[in-house]
Design an enzyme around this catalytic site. Structure first.
Site: not given
Length: 357
Positions: A223, A141, A191, A247, A251
């Site tokens: 994942d 970001y 990851k 993020d 959610d």
């Protein structure tokens, strides 16, 4: 105690849920003999419309001079076609960076009375109590370059995932500090089987973990973490991860509670004011209709009282009031069962205040 709070209502339902939270804070002030001074400033789409930029300099200065910041929500389809640097979300990213808010804390705890509002089975979500710690000022970001350009006659795009080791270390330490007063387990999400940034993240987590020998550290690929949050969320205590993964996972975790409208968050740094906001968006489809669920924003003020002001009893009082309101069957539209009575934003706020008093 006297505290200065900068209020950033933002866009969509932001002004409605922020006003609800302010009413609750005013009630806390009366009940516990505190004085809260509220100063309003602009951020996001409303700032673009009025000032031409998503984060006016005046807003930055007002926030820096306050004891804490309360934010509603930013964004909406009205501004979707603007250039990237003028999007409302740039204002949100910018204020986090300006205030050096590197740690986003997102608690996820289910209310037994809301178990039917989740799409997951009751036995899966009952007793869930976890904290997602998201790095907030680095990663994709904020990395540079982030641009479109032309190579060999074809458009290409690049985003950069950039972290300093010190940035990784401080967020992982924050997770261990939180775990030390919880159930003493940290799950570091990465990851590392693909990304070099994640391999460094995992190395730093191992190094920091040695400083906290009484806390269990486990590593989990993102994942798998996404799957485990739905399969067995009660296995988690504190989850820590980089900006984009956090993020997405936070959610996803909202569905453990039945609605995005139920989850608060705190963004904090080493010093200076923290920023408190619900994790839901601006919900432009219901903006101005008095339908929004104010509970996540109200719960965010409880986090403000706890983490920025050290007001533990006051924070507990708000959280208890929310629980009692829900246990007694009061619902907004997003968490209501079919055929049941629905409260609007103002009515739900009034119920929380009633139970507070």
């Amino acid at each position: 105690m006297q505290k200065k709070i900068t209020v950033l209502p933002g866009d969509g339902i932001g002004p409605e849920v922020v006003q609800a939270a302010i009413k609750v804070l005013e009630t806390i002030g009366e009940k516990f003999n505190h004085q809260f001074e509220f100063t309003y400033a602009k951020l996001g789409g409303v700032a673009i419309d009025d000032c031409g930029v998503p984060l006016p300099e005046e807003t930055v200065e007002v926030c820096k001079s306050s004891d804490s910041v309360l934010l509603g929500a930013v964004g909406g389809p009205k501004w979707d076609n603007l250039p990237g640097h003028l999007r409302p979300e740039k204002g949100l990213l910018g204020i986090r960076k300006e205030l050096n808010l590197f740690a986003n804390l997102r608690p996820v705890s289910g209310h037994a009375s809301l178990s039917d509002a989740s799409t997951l089975r009751k036995e899966v979500i009952d007793g869930v109590d976890l904290m997602i710690v998201r790095e907030l000022t680095g990663g994709l970001y904020f990395g540079e370059p982030s641009e479109r350009r032309e190579e060999d006659g074809e458009e290409v795009v690049v985003d950069t995932l950039y972290y300093k080791r010190s940035e990784i270390e401080r967020i992982i330490k924050k997770a261990f500090e939180l775990a030390s007063v919880r159930r003493k387990k940290v799950t570091s999400v990465d990851k590392a089987n693909v990304l070099e940034s994640s391999r460094v993240w995992r190395e730093v987590a191992e190094e920091v973990g040695k400083e906290y020998p009484d806390i269990e550290l486990e590593h989990m690929l993102v994942d798998n973490a996404a799957m485990q949050l739905i399969r067995n969320p009660k296995q988690f205590d504190v989850m820590v991860t980089e900006n984009m993964f956090g993020d997405i996972l936070s959610d996803e975790a909202s569905m453990l509670t039945g609605s995005l409208g139920m989850l608060p968050s705190a963004s904090i740094g080493s010093d200076g004011p923290g920023l408190y906001e619900p994790i839901h968006g601006s919900a432009p489809d219901i903006a101005g209709q008095n339908k929004a669920n104010p509970l996540a924003t109200i719960a965010s003020t409880a986090m403000m009282l706890r983490y920025s002001f050290g007001m533990q009893a006051e924070a507990d009082a708000i959280e208890k009031a929310i629980s009692e309101v829900l246990e007694n069957g009061y619902r907004t539209g997003d968490i209501a069962e079919s055929g049941k009575d629905v409260l609007n934003t103002e009515e739900m706020t009034a119920k929380v205040i009633e139970y507070l008093k």
